[in-house]
Design a protein around this motif. Structure first.
Motif, PDB file in Angstrom:
ATOM      1  N   THR A  80      19.951 -17.668 -88.988  1.00 33.36           N
ATOM      2  CA  THR A  80      19.289 -18.621 -89.527  1.00 33.36           C
ATOM      3  C   THR A  80      18.825 -19.563 -88.184  1.00 33.36           C
ATOM      4  O   THR A  80      19.640 -19.849 -87.219  1.00 33.36           O
ATOM      5  CB  THR A  80      20.119 -19.433 -90.319  1.00 33.36           C
ATOM      6  N   VAL A  81      17.556 -20.008 -88.598  1.00 30.91           N
ATOM      7  CA  VAL A  81      16.952 -21.014 -87.457  1.00 30.91           C
ATOM      8  C   VAL A  81      16.750 -22.311 -88.268  1.00 30.91           C
ATOM      9  O   VAL A  81      16.045 -22.335 -89.048  1.00 30.91           O
ATOM     10  CB  VAL A  81      15.808 -20.407 -86.773  1.00 30.91           C
ATOM     11  N   THR A  82      17.293 -23.538 -87.535  1.00 25.56           N
ATOM     12  CA  THR A  82      17.122 -24.789 -88.198  1.00 25.56           C
ATOM     13  C   THR A  82      16.144 -25.735 -87.426  1.00 25.56           C
ATOM     14  O   THR A  82      16.521 -25.688 -85.954  1.00 25.56           O
ATOM     15  CB  THR A  82      18.480 -25.472 -88.440  1.00 25.56           C
ATOM     16  N   ASP A  83      15.463 -26.260 -87.839  1.00 25.19           N
ATOM     17  CA  ASP A  83      14.411 -27.078 -86.992  1.00 25.19           C
ATOM     18  C   ASP A  83      15.332 -28.630 -86.923  1.00 25.19           C
ATOM     19  O   ASP A  83      15.950 -29.173 -87.716  1.00 25.19           O
ATOM     20  CB  ASP A  83      13.364 -27.660 -87.902  1.00 25.19           C
ATOM     21  N   ILE A 254      21.287  -3.709 -87.950  1.00 22.89           N
ATOM     22  CA  ILE A 254      23.045  -3.569 -87.714  1.00 22.89           C
ATOM     23  C   ILE A 254      22.860  -3.667 -86.299  1.00 22.89           C
ATOM     24  O   ILE A 254      22.667  -2.907 -85.582  1.00 22.89           O
ATOM     25  CB  ILE A 254      23.346  -2.505 -88.386  1.00 22.89           C
ATOM     26  N   GLY A 255      23.650  -4.776 -85.757  1.00 20.89           N
ATOM     27  CA  GLY A 255      23.965  -4.873 -84.371  1.00 20.89           C
ATOM     28  C   GLY A 255      23.328  -5.629 -83.635  1.00 20.89           C
ATOM     29  O   GLY A 255      23.490  -5.895 -82.268  1.00 20.89           O
ATOM     30  N   ALA A 256      22.016  -5.844 -84.161  1.00 19.48           N
ATOM     31  CA  ALA A 256      21.028  -6.665 -83.510  1.00 19.48           C
ATOM     32  C   ALA A 256      21.107  -8.171 -83.259  1.00 19.48           C
ATOM     33  O   ALA A 256      20.254  -8.830 -82.784  1.00 19.48           O
ATOM     34  CB  ALA A 256      19.606  -5.960 -83.715  1.00 19.48           C
ATOM     35  N   ALA A 257      21.886  -8.464 -84.371  1.00 22.23           N
ATOM     36  CA  ALA A 257      21.825  -9.977 -84.766  1.00 22.23           C
ATOM     37  C   ALA A 257      21.972 -10.974 -83.378  1.00 22.23           C
ATOM     38  O   ALA A 257      21.351 -12.171 -83.172  1.00 22.23           O
ATOM     39  CB  ALA A 257      22.712 -10.409 -85.937  1.00 22.23           C
ATOM     40  N   PRO A 258      23.212 -10.533 -82.472  1.00 21.69           N
ATOM     41  CA  PRO A 258      23.278 -11.389 -81.446  1.00 21.69           C
ATOM     42  C   PRO A 258      22.309 -11.631 -80.517  1.00 21.69           C
ATOM     43  O   PRO A 258      21.778 -12.271 -79.949  1.00 21.69           O
ATOM     44  CB  PRO A 258      24.466 -10.703 -80.657  1.00 21.69           C
ATOM     45  N   VAL A 259      21.505 -10.300 -79.980  1.00 21.87           N
ATOM     46  CA  VAL A 259      20.233 -10.290 -79.368  1.00 21.87           C
ATOM     47  C   VAL A 259      18.971 -10.920 -79.676  1.00 21.87           C
ATOM     48  O   VAL A 259      18.578 -11.699 -79.162  1.00 21.87           O
ATOM     49  CB  VAL A 259      19.812  -8.939 -78.820  1.00 21.87           C
ATOM     50  N   VAL A 260      18.906 -11.043 -81.195  1.00 20.21           N
ATOM     51  CA  VAL A 260      17.847 -11.526 -81.768  1.00 20.21           C
ATOM     52  C   VAL A 260      18.103 -13.175 -81.708  1.00 20.21           C
ATOM     53  O   VAL A 260      17.158 -13.692 -81.413  1.00 20.21           O
ATOM     54  CB  VAL A 260      17.621 -10.874 -83.323  1.00 20.21           C
ATOM     55  N   ALA A 261      19.089 -13.436 -82.047  1.00 18.73           N
ATOM     56  CA  ALA A 261      19.366 -14.738 -82.051  1.00 18.73           C
ATOM     57  C   ALA A 261      19.267 -15.504 -80.802  1.00 18.73           C
ATOM     58  O   ALA A 261      18.883 -16.520 -80.500  1.00 18.73           O
ATOM     59  CB  ALA A 261      21.009 -15.237 -82.512  1.00 18.73           C
ATOM     60  N   ALA A 262      19.525 -14.819 -79.626  1.00 15.67           N
ATOM     61  CA  ALA A 262      19.183 -15.397 -78.212  1.00 15.67           C
ATOM     62  C   ALA A 262      17.747 -15.274 -77.944  1.00 15.67           C
ATOM     63  O   ALA A 262      17.361 -16.350 -77.143  1.00 15.67           O
ATOM     64  CB  ALA A 262      19.756 -14.439 -77.383  1.00 15.67           C
ATOM     65  N   GLN A 263      16.932 -14.657 -78.487  1.00 13.34           N
ATOM     66  CA  GLN A 263      15.445 -14.580 -78.392  1.00 13.34           C
ATOM     67  C   GLN A 263      14.644 -15.393 -79.145  1.00 13.34           C
ATOM     68  O   GLN A 263      13.466 -15.833 -78.806  1.00 13.34           O
ATOM     69  CB  GLN A 263      15.021 -13.147 -78.296  1.00 13.34           C
ATOM     70  N   LEU A 264      15.193 -15.920 -80.242  1.00 11.01           N
ATOM     71  CA  LEU A 264      14.141 -16.444 -81.262  1.00 11.01           C
ATOM     72  C   LEU A 264      13.735 -17.864 -80.789  1.00 11.01           C
ATOM     73  O   LEU A 264      12.456 -18.048 -81.002  1.00 11.01           O
ATOM     74  CB  LEU A 264      15.109 -16.785 -82.664  1.00 11.01           C
ATOM     75  N   PRO A 265      14.420 -18.728 -80.250  1.00 13.34           N
ATOM     76  CA  PRO A 265      13.982 -20.021 -79.796  1.00 13.34           C
ATOM     77  C   PRO A 265      12.749 -19.647 -79.006  1.00 13.34           C
ATOM     78  O   PRO A 265      11.764 -20.633 -79.248  1.00 13.34           O
ATOM     79  CB  PRO A 265      15.116 -20.770 -79.155  1.00 13.34           C
ATOM     80  N   LEU A 266      12.889 -18.982 -77.860  1.00 10.65           N
ATOM     81  CA  LEU A 266      11.822 -18.746 -77.123  1.00 10.65           C
ATOM     82  C   LEU A 266      10.747 -18.228 -77.530  1.00 10.65           C
ATOM     83  O   LEU A 266       9.287 -18.300 -77.235  1.00 10.65           O
ATOM     84  CB  LEU A 266      12.463 -17.656 -75.751  1.00 10.65           C
ATOM     85  N   PHE A 276      14.902 -25.986 -81.789  1.00  9.88           N
ATOM     86  CA  PHE A 276      15.790 -25.033 -82.698  1.00  9.88           C
ATOM     87  C   PHE A 276      17.468 -24.981 -82.545  1.00  9.88           C
ATOM     88  O   PHE A 276      17.690 -24.957 -81.459  1.00  9.88           O
ATOM     89  CB  PHE A 276      15.049 -23.825 -82.965  1.00  9.88           C
ATOM     90  N   THR A 277      18.014 -24.871 -83.665  1.00 10.99           N
ATOM     91  CA  THR A 277      19.346 -24.366 -83.763  1.00 10.99           C
ATOM     92  C   THR A 277      19.667 -23.231 -84.487  1.00 10.99           C
ATOM     93  O   THR A 277      19.240 -23.123 -85.424  1.00 10.99           O
ATOM     94  CB  THR A 277      20.436 -25.624 -84.335  1.00 10.99           C
ATOM     95  N   VAL A 278      20.165 -22.082 -83.502  1.00 11.30           N
ATOM     96  CA  VAL A 278      20.097 -20.873 -84.011  1.00 11.30           C
ATOM     97  C   VAL A 278      21.514 -20.522 -84.560  1.00 11.30           C
ATOM     98  O   VAL A 278      22.449 -20.898 -83.712  1.00 11.30           O
ATOM     99  CB  VAL A 278      19.698 -19.892 -83.153  1.00 11.30           C
TER     100      VAL A 278
END
Length: 421
Positions: A80-83, A254-266, A276-278
């Protein structure tokens, strides 16, 4: 002590007395059964301590297993990404509508490991809902959510009729709506072949689909979903309140959530990733370790206190037994019993009490784990490394608790003991 005996005309030393293990156990058992009530109370501390030890480790292992089994795969693949409020002092809901770019869906799905993702928010107002343009408000308890096609795909609704929101509806700001089953029943919509419409703030929206369940965002089960572009046109920008601001919902592999969370703001805002708060999914291993350490540390301390109480109880009872049986000790010594025999007898009594308490405690602890697991429909987990050494711990507790009373009994002066008869 060496005794003298006569054999014919010669005087021969009497061989030292001997106490066989069988006689030792018999004497110890006799001493325990002499005061059965006191012996039971003496064992109680050891029973509670060993039982708590086995139950704590068993319940901890069982609960940890349940965390692993019940850790939702859906939660493990949801980000989840929050504005957040703007750094310039303006809040989400100002112009532009939020920090999410217009092509947020495309930017999110371009990240490797993302299956679907998009932006959604509750409409700022509380609109009236009805089946007729002039009808009364029939939407009590329902909410209207603005969502991009990627957000709807990330929710993974289970459609029972119709289709979901698509790119065409988003691009052209179509007045269409996707109803949850609860909303459809409340508004009296059961079929889509006649192209029914519902009125949101007196504006007709064509119902294009009905869904019964969602894998993510459970609030959508009591909601109506409309295209985000349509919501901006009819209701304006997202509200500035944090609980109604725009959010991004992302479904990952499955297993990609931590990497995706780190890349989402950029990926969303390379110029302002701090907007954003991820919220990534919790790590199930960390959760298990935390629960395990908390439960084990707390309850093992309790088990240790119970064992300490049990050891003190055994030591106290054995010491009282030594004082009560002073005359018996003196008589045994005068008949040839050595100091080691006296010490061994009382030490065997205390060790037997500890062992028996350990066995009973192990049985009670195991029964507790199995009972709790059965009551909660869990799979009981009992490690051999926990249950097998438990009776031995009781033996060690009894042995250590009986050391001082046994040594005191061995040092008893037989003449002084008989003189007090």
């Amino acid at each position: 002590m060496i005794r003298i005996r006569r054999h014919g005309g010669a005087v021969l030393p009497e061989p030292p007395s001997h106490l066989s293990p069988r006689d030792l156990l018999s004497e110890a058992l006799s001493g325990i059964l002499q005061r059965p009530g006191r012996s039971v109370l003496t064992m109680l501390g050891t029973v509670l301590g060993i039982g708590a030890f086995v139950a704590v480790l068993g319940l901890t292992a069982t609960a940890t297993g349940q965390i692993g089994e019940r850790f939702s795969l859906t939660k493990a693949t949801t980000v989840t990404v929050t504005d957040q409020p703007r750094t310039d002092g303006t809040a989400p809901g100002a112009n532009p509508p939020s920090d999410f770019p217009a092509d947020a869906d495309h930017r999110i799905t371009a990240i490797d490991g993302v299956r679907a993702g998009g932006v959604w928010w509750p409409v700022p107002a509380t609109p009236t809902l009805s089946r007729r343009p002039d009808g009364p408000d029939e939407g009590t308890g329902l909410s209207v959510l603005a969502a991009t096609p990627g957000a709807v795909a990330a929710m993974e609704p289970t459609l029972t009729a119709g289709v979901t929101l698509d790119e065409f509806a988003q691009r052209t700001a179509q007045p269409v709506v996707l109803l949850s089953e609860a909303a459809a029943k409340r508004l009296g919509v059961s079929r889509l072949d006649a192209q029914p419409a519902v009125f949101i703030d007196r504006i007709p929206y064509t119902v294009i689909g009905i869904y019964t369940d969602v894998q993510r965002q459970p609030g959508a089960l009591l909601s109506l979903l409309i295209p985000a572009s349509t919501a901006l046109e009819h209701f304006g920008n997202p509200a500035p309140q944090p609980d109604r601001a725009a959010q991004a919902l992302v479904a990952t592999r499955i297993g990609a959530a931590p990497v995706v969370a780190a890349q989402l703001p950029l990926a969303l805002r390379p110029d302002a990733p701090e907007a954003f708060t991820v919220v990534p999914p919790p790590d199930p291993h960390s959760l298990q370790d935390t629960v395990t350490s908390d439960l084990t540390g707390l309850f093992l301390a309790l088990a240790g206190i119970c064992l300490l109480v049990g050891a003190v109880g055994i030591a106290n009872t054995t010491l009282v037994a030594v004082l009560e049986r002073t005359q018996e000790i003196g008589l045994r010594r005068s008949l040839g019993a050595r100091t080691g025999h006296i010490a061994a007898q009382f030490l065997t009594e205390s060790t037997a009490l500890g062992t028996l308490g350990g066995l009973i405690g192990t049985g009670l602890g195991t029964a507790t784990v199995v009972s709790v697991a059965a009551a909660r429909d869990w799979t009981a987990v009992l490690q051999p490394a926990t249950t097998l050494p438990a009776p031995l711990i009781g033996t060690v507790v009894g042995l250590l608790a009986g050391l001082y009373p046994a040594l005191r009994a061995a040092r008893t002066d037989p003449l002084q003991a008989l003189r007090n008869t």
